[in-house]
Design an enzyme around this catalytic site. Structure first.
Site, PDB file in Angstrom:
ATOM      1  CG  ASP A   2      22.481  61.517  48.589  1.00 49.37           C
ATOM      2  OD1 ASP A   2      22.414  62.620  49.172  1.00 49.37           O
ATOM      3  OD2 ASP A   2      23.554  60.958  48.310  1.00 49.37           O
TER       4      ASP A   2
ATOM      5  CG  ASP B 265      22.645  65.712  51.914  1.00 51.21           C
ATOM      6  OD1 ASP B 265      23.117  65.189  52.935  1.00 51.21           O
ATOM      7  OD2 ASP B 265      23.285  65.838  50.858  1.00 51.21           O
ATOM      8  CD  GLU B 266      23.513  59.541  52.506  1.00 54.86           C
ATOM      9  OE1 GLU B 266      23.814  58.400  52.106  1.00 54.86           O
ATOM     10  OE2 GLU B 266      24.363  60.400  52.827  1.00 54.86           O
TER      11      GLU B 266
END
Length: 459
Positions: free
Chosen positions: A11, A105-106
């Site tokens: 993350d 973003d993960e």
């Protein structure tokens, strides 16, 4: 459950805000809030410097401004976010071919599917170092034997850390956590558990499966009991199938003019169709979402005879669905989506023929014979383009013919203030103010985050 911690959850830390800080030397180490800047805007991401003041994602922007009035409030720049995301995902692909992206973003990564040379911890540390070198940004990583524990571990690792859940330590991690930590426990379930005196994950485990089934039902109760014990056998699934593609906008003031509603529906339909084509997909069901002045939200949908990615078809269907909804009291939000996605497009020849006929004869299709005809609507001109001042939004990238690259700090009363700096600058750049219609000032593409230091003496 695996006997070794080979499921990795990554993350990126405060991703949107971190990209803005990396792009703008003057904002490094300072509170930054990214999101919608209008009266009804919502926070997308807040930097850690802003979070200490209580600002968090999904908060009303007006509330955030009261909590942290000195923060930099910026519009999102999704183009550069996607560019950085592509770099990160490419680095993950070097570790393992089995990646399950959850957002820009993960992602989950199954290390067992790759060439796991060495300890998983060493692989994770090298990955974090590679991401920092390639983007200048930090990432938090959790390693565990299941997706549930890896996700929780990455949260514990924030910011810029690594947490490894070794076999046998699962309960030590889970027991003190609040029930909302577990997947599937939303506000309603949490309140149901609270009334039963269950506040932590340990208390869920202690309650036992029969009691949870009694409280929540068979499927939910059994699943929750297993998760509280750290049991989660869900695999990492690459290329998860996207079920729908949609876009929506919330308006600063309610839309009461039906012509404006129609214009916005057309605009959203075009954007939705562009995303469809960009993803190489088509869809059969067009969905329109309308949130009215009283917060009541209505959805209307229509299933086509064949999948399409044709903007004209999506637009025509969305407009027809919106016209069937009473919007006279005002509209806060509009959205257009397409579901029932496919990887191919079967052209609907009948729809195309009808569209061609309408273009050739605007009165066609409104009835036949000698019966009464519906009055033909005159073409509606789109709303006037906003003043140039409204187009200079805080955070936007610009370029000046004399001063070079910079970004908008703010605008108003006919003026726009720009800070001229690029990511490679060692010091904050200078600020200059121009008339909003200065011909020397134009929008620009975001500069790359990495590269050689800029030469000294920039304006």
């Amino acid at each position: 459950m695996r006997s070794t911690p080979t499921i990795l959850h990554l993350d990126m830390d405060a991703f949107f805000a971190a990209v803005e800080q990396a792009s703008k030397p003057s904002l490094r180490g300072k509170p930054v809030v990214v999101g919608g800047l209008g009266p009804r805007g919502v926070v997308a991401t807040a930097s850690y410097e802003a979070r200490v003041h209580g600002v968090h994602s999904a908060m009303a922007m007006a509330h955030a401004r009261r909590l942290c009035p000195n923060a930099a409030y910026l519009v999102p720049r999704f183009g550069i976010y996607r560019r950085i995301s592509d770099i990160v995902m490419a680095l993950l692909a070097e570790v393992s071919p089995l990646i399950e992206p959850l957002s820009l973003d993960e992602a989950f990564v199954d290390l067992e599917a790759g060439d796991l040379a060495g300890d998983p911890r060493a692989v994770a540390e090298r990955l974090r170092a590679d991401i920092r070198a390639a983007t200048g940004l930090t990432a938090s990583v959790g390693l565990a034997g299941s997706k549930l524990l890896a996700k929780i571990a990455s949260e514990q690792a924030k910011p810029d850390g690594l947490v490894v859940v070794e076999p046998g330590t699962e309960r030590a991690l889970l027991d003190p956590l609040p029930v909302r930590t577990l997947w599937g426990v939303g506000p309603a379930t949490a309140e149901h558990l609270r009334r039963a005196g269950i506040l932590t994950v340990a208390e869920i485990a202690q309650a036992g499966e029969p009691e949870l089934v009694r409280l929540l039902g068979k499927a939910h109760g059994s699943s929750l009991h297993a998760m509280a014990a750290g049991l989660d056998n869900r695999p990492v699934v690459a290329d998860r199938d996207v079920k729908s593609i949609s876009v929506e906008d919330t308006f600063d003031t309610d839309l009461t003019d039906r012509a404006r509603v129609r214009f916005e529906i057309d605009r959203l339909a075009d954007r939705c169709a562009q995303r469809l084509r960009g993803a190489g997909r088509s869809g059969r069901t067009v969905v329109v979402k309308i949130r009215r002045y009283d917060f009541s939200t209505l959805t209307r949908s229509e299933t086509l005879r064949a999948p399409t990615d044709d903007p004209a078809v999506v637009k025509e269907t969305a407009r027809r669905l919106a016209e069937a909804v009473d919007t006279t009291g005002g509209v806060r939000l509009l959205g257009v989506g397409v579901s029932g996605l496919a990887d191919f497009t079967q052209e609907d020849l009948f729809a195309q023929a009808a569209q061609s006929l309408r273009e050739a004869d605007p009165g066609a299709g409104q009835g036949g014979g000698s019966g009464p005809q519906a009055p033909q609507e005159l073409p509606v001109a789109p709303p006037p383009e906003p003043e140039r001042a409204e187009r200079w939004l805080p955070g936007q990238d610009v370029a000046h013919t004399e001063y070079g690259a910079g970004w908008v700090q703010g605008s108003g009363v006919g003026r726009v203030t720009v800070r001229f700096e690029v990511p490679a600058d060692r010091e904050p750049g200078r600020v200059r103010t121009f008339a909003v219609d200065d011909p020397a000032l134009s929008r620009a593409e975001p500069p790359a985050l990495t590269g050689p230091p800029a030469p000294a003496g920039r304006p």
